[in-house]
Design a protein around this motif. Sequence first.
Motif, PDB file in Angstrom:
ATOM      1  N   ARG A 194      -5.787  20.157   1.364  1.00 54.89           N
ATOM      2  CA  ARG A 194      -5.279  19.111   0.475  1.00 54.89           C
ATOM      3  C   ARG A 194      -6.319  17.999   0.496  1.00 54.89           C
ATOM      4  NH1 ARG A 194      -2.086  14.277   0.969  1.00 54.89           N
ATOM      5  NH2 ARG A 194      -0.528  14.003  -0.702  1.00 54.89           N
TER       6      ARG A 194
ATOM      7  N   ARG B 189     -11.145   9.533  -0.608  1.00 51.43           N
ATOM      8  CA  ARG B 189     -12.108  10.031   0.364  1.00 51.43           C
ATOM      9  C   ARG B 189     -13.276  10.678  -0.377  1.00 51.43           C
ATOM     10  NH1 ARG B 189      -9.962  11.167   5.552  1.00 51.43           N
ATOM     11  NH2 ARG B 189     -12.079  11.824   6.052  1.00 51.43           N
TER      12      ARG B 189
ATOM     13  N   THR C  89      -8.702  14.818  -1.677  1.00 49.95           N
ATOM     14  CA  THR C  89      -8.497  13.749  -2.645  1.00 49.95           C
ATOM     15  C   THR C  89      -9.553  13.818  -3.737  1.00 49.95           C
ATOM     16  OG1 THR C  89      -9.871  12.119  -1.495  1.00 49.95           O
ATOM     17  CG2 THR C  89      -7.581  12.286  -0.814  1.00 49.95           C
TER      18      THR C  89
ATOM     19  N   ALA D 224      -4.202  13.815  -5.221  1.00 49.64           N
ATOM     20  CA  ALA D 224      -4.329  14.938  -4.288  1.00 49.64           C
ATOM     21  C   ALA D 224      -4.534  16.235  -5.059  1.00 49.64           C
ATOM     22  CB  ALA D 224      -3.086  15.050  -3.407  1.00 49.64           C
TER      23      ALA D 224
ATOM     24  N   GLU E 174       0.316  18.540  -5.366  1.00 47.58           N
ATOM     25  CA  GLU E 174       1.770  18.389  -5.318  1.00 47.58           C
ATOM     26  C   GLU E 174       2.443  19.193  -6.426  1.00 47.58           C
ATOM     27  OE1 GLU E 174       3.140  17.044  -2.819  1.00 47.58           O
ATOM     28  OE2 GLU E 174       1.278  16.285  -1.960  1.00 47.58           O
TER      29      GLU E 174
ATOM     30  N   LEU F  24      -3.710   6.263  -8.060  1.00 46.13           N
ATOM     31  CA  LEU F  24      -3.906   6.671  -6.671  1.00 46.13           C
ATOM     32  C   LEU F  24      -2.641   7.222  -6.024  1.00 46.13           C
ATOM     33  CD1 LEU F  24      -6.189   3.715  -5.553  1.00 46.13           C
ATOM     34  CD2 LEU F  24      -6.813   6.129  -5.473  1.00 46.13           C
ATOM     35  N   THR F  25      -1.655   7.620  -6.819  1.00 43.16           N
ATOM     36  CA  THR F  25      -0.484   8.273  -6.233  1.00 43.16           C
ATOM     37  C   THR F  25      -0.866   9.681  -5.781  1.00 43.16           C
ATOM     38  OG1 THR F  25       0.302   9.305  -8.282  1.00 43.16           O
ATOM     39  CG2 THR F  25       0.982   7.023  -7.859  1.00 43.16           C
ATOM     40  N   PRO F  26      -0.190  10.235  -4.783  1.00 43.14           N
ATOM     41  CA  PRO F  26      -0.492  11.607  -4.360  1.00 43.14           C
ATOM     42  C   PRO F  26      -0.373  12.619  -5.494  1.00 43.14           C
ATOM     43  CG  PRO F  26       0.835  10.506  -2.704  1.00 43.14           C
ATOM     44  CD  PRO F  26       0.787   9.582  -3.882  1.00 43.14           C
TER      45      PRO F  26
ATOM     46  N   LEU G  86      -2.728   6.795  -2.083  1.00 45.17           N
ATOM     47  CA  LEU G  86      -3.539   7.795  -1.396  1.00 45.17           C
ATOM     48  C   LEU G  86      -4.974   7.292  -1.344  1.00 45.17           C
ATOM     49  CD1 LEU G  86      -3.629  10.620  -0.105  1.00 45.17           C
ATOM     50  CD2 LEU G  86      -4.150  11.540  -2.365  1.00 45.17           C
ATOM     51  N   GLU G  87      -5.424   6.956  -0.162  1.00 48.96           N
ATOM     52  CA  GLU G  87      -6.759   6.385  -0.004  1.00 48.96           C
ATOM     53  C   GLU G  87      -7.822   7.388  -0.454  1.00 48.96           C
ATOM     54  OE1 GLU G  87      -7.514   3.383   0.900  1.00 48.96           O
ATOM     55  OE2 GLU G  87      -5.662   2.606   1.793  1.00 48.96           O
TER      56      GLU G  87
ATOM     57  N   HIS H 272       0.814  -1.210   0.000  1.00 49.46           N
ATOM     58  CA  HIS H 272       0.000   0.000   0.000  1.00 49.46           C
ATOM     59  C   HIS H 272       0.852   1.267   0.000  1.00 49.46           C
ATOM     60  CE1 HIS H 272      -3.189  -2.788   1.049  1.00 49.46           C
ATOM     61  NE2 HIS H 272      -4.062  -1.838   0.911  1.00 49.46           N
TER      62      HIS H 272
ATOM     63  N   SER I 274      -8.539   8.869 -10.792  1.00 47.20           N
ATOM     64  CA  SER I 274      -8.275  10.316 -10.789  1.00 47.20           C
ATOM     65  C   SER I 274      -8.263  10.807 -12.237  1.00 47.20           C
ATOM     66  CB  SER I 274      -6.944  10.611 -10.094  1.00 47.20           C
ATOM     67  OG  SER I 274      -5.886   9.848 -10.658  1.00 47.20           O
TER      68      SER I 274
END
Length: 382
Positions: free
Chosen positions: A78, A10, A80, A370, A57, A364-366, A7-8, A3, A85
């Motif tokens: 910040r 939300r 999600t 994000a 980022e 799902l990477t930051p 980035l989980e 994991h 994404s």
Amino acid sequence: MPHEGLLEPRYDAAGLAGVLPGVAASLGVSSLDGVDAVPMRPARRAVVVLVDGLGYELVRRRGGHAPFLRSLLPAAYRITAGFPSTTATSMGTFGTGLPPGAHGLLGYEVLVPGEDRLLNELSWEDGPDPLAWQSQPTVFEAAAADGVAVTRIGPGFFDGSGLTRAALRGGRFRAADSLAARVDASLMAVRADRRALVYLYWGELDKVGHVHGCQSWEWGDELEAIDAELARLVRSVPSDTAVYITADHGMVDAPHALRIDIAHDAELAAGIRHVGGEPRSLQLYCEEGAEADVMATWTERVGQRAWIRSRADAVREGWFGPVSEANLPRIGNILVAARDNFAIVDSRHWRPQLLALLGMHGSLTPDEAAVPLFHIPARDSA
């Protein structure tokens, strides 16, 4: 399955789903009471800007090109974008305030259940009725029904498009081409009514990033131009107007040398009927009875370079939020979310223009998932 770096998603006040409901609630839209929204100060009018591809980022790393946005970073949220994404899904989440599993816009390309074909939810070419595909009410509809003057501003071809009707319907649409023209149109719209919600979309940053990469000088130049116009917008709105700036996703550069092409890899292609999603966020629709073999092969081959989940596991882990029974078949049997700057393409079916892109998103990477939420409160309260 590791994991680290994931980035989980939300879909509450810590995610993109909470932005527009929070803005509407700040304008007094009562039908949204009880919705898990980002808390906003009350205001009489609001302008919401969505800059396609403006990842949190990226703003943090390349803030030298954006002195105005950089000055706002210390107080920014910040949040999600959710999963995947990608623009179509994020627009559904933004426009409805719901997770993808509820609104049903579940990826760049997804299966049309019962028709054995993929739907591109961005272009909507040969797509189903948008209101049937996404029947949940939008926040713009709720605000307009509550008496708020809602104006949506973007390129003319968005007016009446499939994605717009599915995710962003409600109020009136006003077309404008350049960013300066859209800022002018936003100022005109927000000044025209004492209780107003204006939405401004800008997509050029995403386009530049796709073509030249998000680390390029071209991307920096576009960010500079955006930053200047956003500063002008904030300076020029009426004193009782709040301004919000957010995004639908970020981006990473995925060099061509680090990609796998399924067209030239018979082992990875075996057992797959349709390759949906996009290079950083594949949705694999398997031939009947082949799912276990496909999962084993892909886990062995790319399991260290991507997060790989079965549909059931992805749903259980909340990647899409709660998923309705009607929307479940739209999701691939196996989800492949790329790590680092890895990508998998399929030149058998994807357009050369898509294969040529350098900047990508969907995972799902930051860097991709994000996004910022900048809030400039009204100088005078409602």
